[in-house]
Design an enzyme around this catalytic site. Structure first.
Site: not given
Length: 510
Positions: A140, A272, A324
C-alpha cells in the site's frame, strides 16, 4: 520531484530462506539496518551479520507460540508512514518509530501443506497472519516502501540493489507492489477454497499464478496463455511446444480415455476435440490399427492416446502417420526412440492424477460453472424399452458407443461395432443430420453396419432416426429416453426387431 529512494533499513521475516543469504550480505555491505524475528533472525545471526530483534523495537516478545511477532504499531508505523506527510513525520518522532524502507517476506506454505494431506490443525497453523499483513502494508505504501513478497522475487530484488547501490525507483517499487498484491490475493483465495469445500458460499475464486505463453491462440492473430500446472499431469519426453489447439485436443483426449481407463487395450485418435477413431482390442497395436481404420483421413495431424503401454510394434505403426501428439501412461524405451525420430512430434507420459470435477468457461460478460459430467453409463443403468433385448455383445458395444458419445460435440450420433468406432456425426443442428453424416462416413470407409449399434446423446422426439438406423443395418440403440413421444420410437423398434435401451442420463456436450 526525485522519487528515487535509498534503502537504509529492512525488515526480514521469511519462511523460505533459499537465496536469502546474498541479499542479507548485500544489505549489510550497503550499511542497511536489518530487523528480524524468530528463525530468520537466527539465520542472519549465523551469517555473522548484525540484526536487531523486532522485540527490541516493540518491547514485546514473540507470543502465543509465535502467532504474534510483528503485529505492533511500531512495526506497521515504520512501514506505513508517509515520508512527505508532516503529521506522519512528527508522530514517527513522537513515538520513536524506526523507519522501515524495505520489507522482505515469504509466507507460510499453506497450499503445500494442504496438498501434503496434513491434519486440519497443521493446515490452520500455516495460515500466515503477520506476513500477509506486512505484505499489504508495504505494498500500500509503495511510494516510500519496497515490498519483496516471496522467495520468487529474491533474485530480482538482489539485482536491483546491486546495480543501483541500494536505491529503488518509484516504478520499481510499484512493480514489486503489484507482485505483492498478486501473492496476497492468491494466498487468500487458496485459504477460502480450502474452507469452502462444501460450497456453502456459491462463489467462484480462481487464482492461477503459473502461466505458459503459447505461440498464439486458436488462430495466429490471437494471443494465448495456459494457466495451470501441465507438468503435474504429464511428463513431456519430446517435441515442439504445445499450442492452444493442441492443449484443447489433449484435454479432450484425456477426458475421453478416462472412460476406458480400466478396459482392455484401447486406442483413440482425436481431431478438433472429437474422436475420429477408437477401438478396444487384445493388443495395443491392433487397437491402434482399428482406431485408425475408423477415419484414416481425419487421423492426419491428430492427437493419439492409449490407455496402456505403447510397445515397439505399436510405435512402428504410429510412426507411419503424421500426428501432432502421442499420449500414453508408459512406453517401451525402443518405442520412444522410434517415435522421437519425428522432430516435432509431441510425446507425453500421462501421470496418475485426478482432474478437477468442475468445468469453467467464459460466457458473455461472465463465467459459466458446472459440475463435470462424471456419470459413465453402465449396464446397471440400462432399461430395456423394447420387446427385443440386446445380446451380451450388443450391450458391450452400446456402452462402448455411449462412452464416445458423451465426449463428442452435440448433436451427435455414434455408430460402433465390435468395440470399434465405425463413425460419428458431430456438432450437427439436427439429430437426423448427425445420423446421416455418421452413416455416410461409415459406408465411405467400408464399414458393414449390419449388426452395429447406435448411441445418441439425447432422446428421439420422432421415430425418423431409428428408422434410418434400421435401414442402415443397426441392431440396437442406446439413448437417454425422456421424450413425451418415446413410444413412437419404441413402437417402430418393436415392429422391426431393433433393441433399444434407455439410460435415463443425457450427455449433451456443447
Amino acid at each position: 520531484m526525485n522519487t528515487t529512494k535509498t534503502i537504509q533499513s529492512a525488515l526480514i521475516s521469511v519462511f523460505d530462506k533459499e537465496g536469502l543469504e546474498p541479499i542479507v550480505r548485500k544489505l549489510h555491505q550497503q550499511n542497511v539496518t536489518i530487523y528480524s524475528t524468530g528463525g530468520t533472525e537466527d539465520f542472519i545471526k549465523n551469517l555473522g551479520i548484525p540484526v536487531v530483534p523486532v522485540e527490541d523495537v516493540t518491547s514485546y516478545p514473540s507470543i502465543l507460540g509465535g502467532r504474534v511477532k510483528t503485529l505492533h504499531p511500531k512495526v506497521f508505523g515504520g512501514i506505513l508512514n508517509r515520508q512527505d506527510n508532516e503529521t506522519d513525520v512528527q508522530q514517527m518522532q513522537e513515538f520513536d518509530i524506526p523507519q522501515i524502507d524495505v520489507v522482505i517476506v515469504d509466507l507460510y506454505p499453506f497450499e503445500k501443506t494442504v496438498s501434503s494431506g496434513a491434519r486440519d490443525a497443521d493446515i490452520i497453523e500455516k495460515i500466515d497472519i503477520g506476513g500477509i499483513s506486512l505484505i499489504r502494508a508495504a505494498a500500500k505504501n509503495f511510494k516510500d516502501t519496497v515490498i519483496i513478497p516471496s522467495v520468487n522475487e529474491y533474485a530480482l530484488f538482489l539485482d536491483v540493489i546491486s546495480n543501483n547501490n541500494g536505491q529503488t525507483t518509484l516504478e520499481q517499487r510499484k512493480q514489486f507492489a503489484t507482485k505483492a498484491f498478486n501473492v496476497s490475493s492468491h494466498y487468500d483465495s487458496a485459504i477460502f477454497n480450502y474452507f469452502n469445500t462444501n460450497k456453502e458460499e456459491v462463489v467462484l475464486k480462481i487464482s492461477e499464478t503459473k502461466a505458459d505463453v503459447l505461440r498464439y491462440g486458436e488462430n495466429p492473430h490471437q494471443k494465448g496463455f495456459f494457466f495451470g500446472d501441465f507438468d503435474k499431469i504429464f511428463t513431456k519426453l519430446h517435441g515442439k511446444e504445445l499450442s492452444y489447439n493442441n492443449l484443447l485436443d489433449v484435454d479432450a483426449a484425456v477426458n475421453l480415455m478416462g472412460e476406458f481407463k480400466n478396459d482392455e487395450p484401447t486406442f483413440a485418435i482425436l481431431k478438433h476435440n472429437n474422436a475420429c477413431g477408437i477401438a478396444t482390442r487384445k493388443t495395443m497395436k491392433t487397437a491402434y490399427l482399428d482406431a485408425l481404420a475408423g477415419d484414416p483421413t481425419s487421423a492426419f495431424g491428430g492427437v493419439l492416446i492409449a490407455n496402456g503401454n505403447i510397445d515397439l510394434a505399436t510405435a512402428e505403426e504410429i510412426n507411419k502417420l503424421f500426428c501432432e501428439v502421442v499420449i500414453a501412461p508408459s512406453y517401451d524405451e525402443n518405442a520412444i526412440d522410434l517415435l522421437e525420430e519425428k522432430k516435432n512430434r509431441i510425446i507425453l507420459v500421462q501421470k496418475e492424477l485426478s482432474l478437477p470435477e468442475t468445468s469453467v468457461r467464459s460466457c458473455l460478460n461472465g463465467i459459466l460453472v458446472q459440475d463435470k459430467d462424471l456419470i459413465t453409463d453402465a449396464e446397471a443403468h440400462l432399461k430395456t424399452a423394447t420387446k427385443t433385448t440386446p445380446s451380451k455383445e450388443e450391450i458391450e458395444d452400446l456402452l462402448f458407443a455411449s462412452k464416445i458419445c458423451k465426449h463428442t460435440k452435440s448433436n451427435t450420433i455414434v455408430l460402433a461395432k465390435n468395440k470399434q468406432l465405425c463413425a460419428s456425426g458431430t456438432g450437427q443442428t439436427s439429430r437426423v443430420d448427425a445420423l446421416t453424416q455418421a452413416i455416410h462416413k461409415a459406408v465411405s470407409f467400408k464399414f458393414d453396419l449390419k449388426g452395429a449399434v447406435m448411441a445418441s446423446d439425447a432422446f428421439f422426439p420422432f421415430p425418423d432416426c431409428v428408422e434410418i438406423a434400421k435401414n442402415a443395418g443397426i441392431a440396437a440403440v442406446i439413448q437417454p429416453g425422456g421424450s413425451i413421444k418415446d413410444e413412437l420410437s419404441i413402437n417402430y423398434c418393436n415392429e422391426n426387431n431393433v433393441a433399444m435401451v434407455f439410460t435415463g442420463i443425457r450427455h449433451f456436450k456443447h
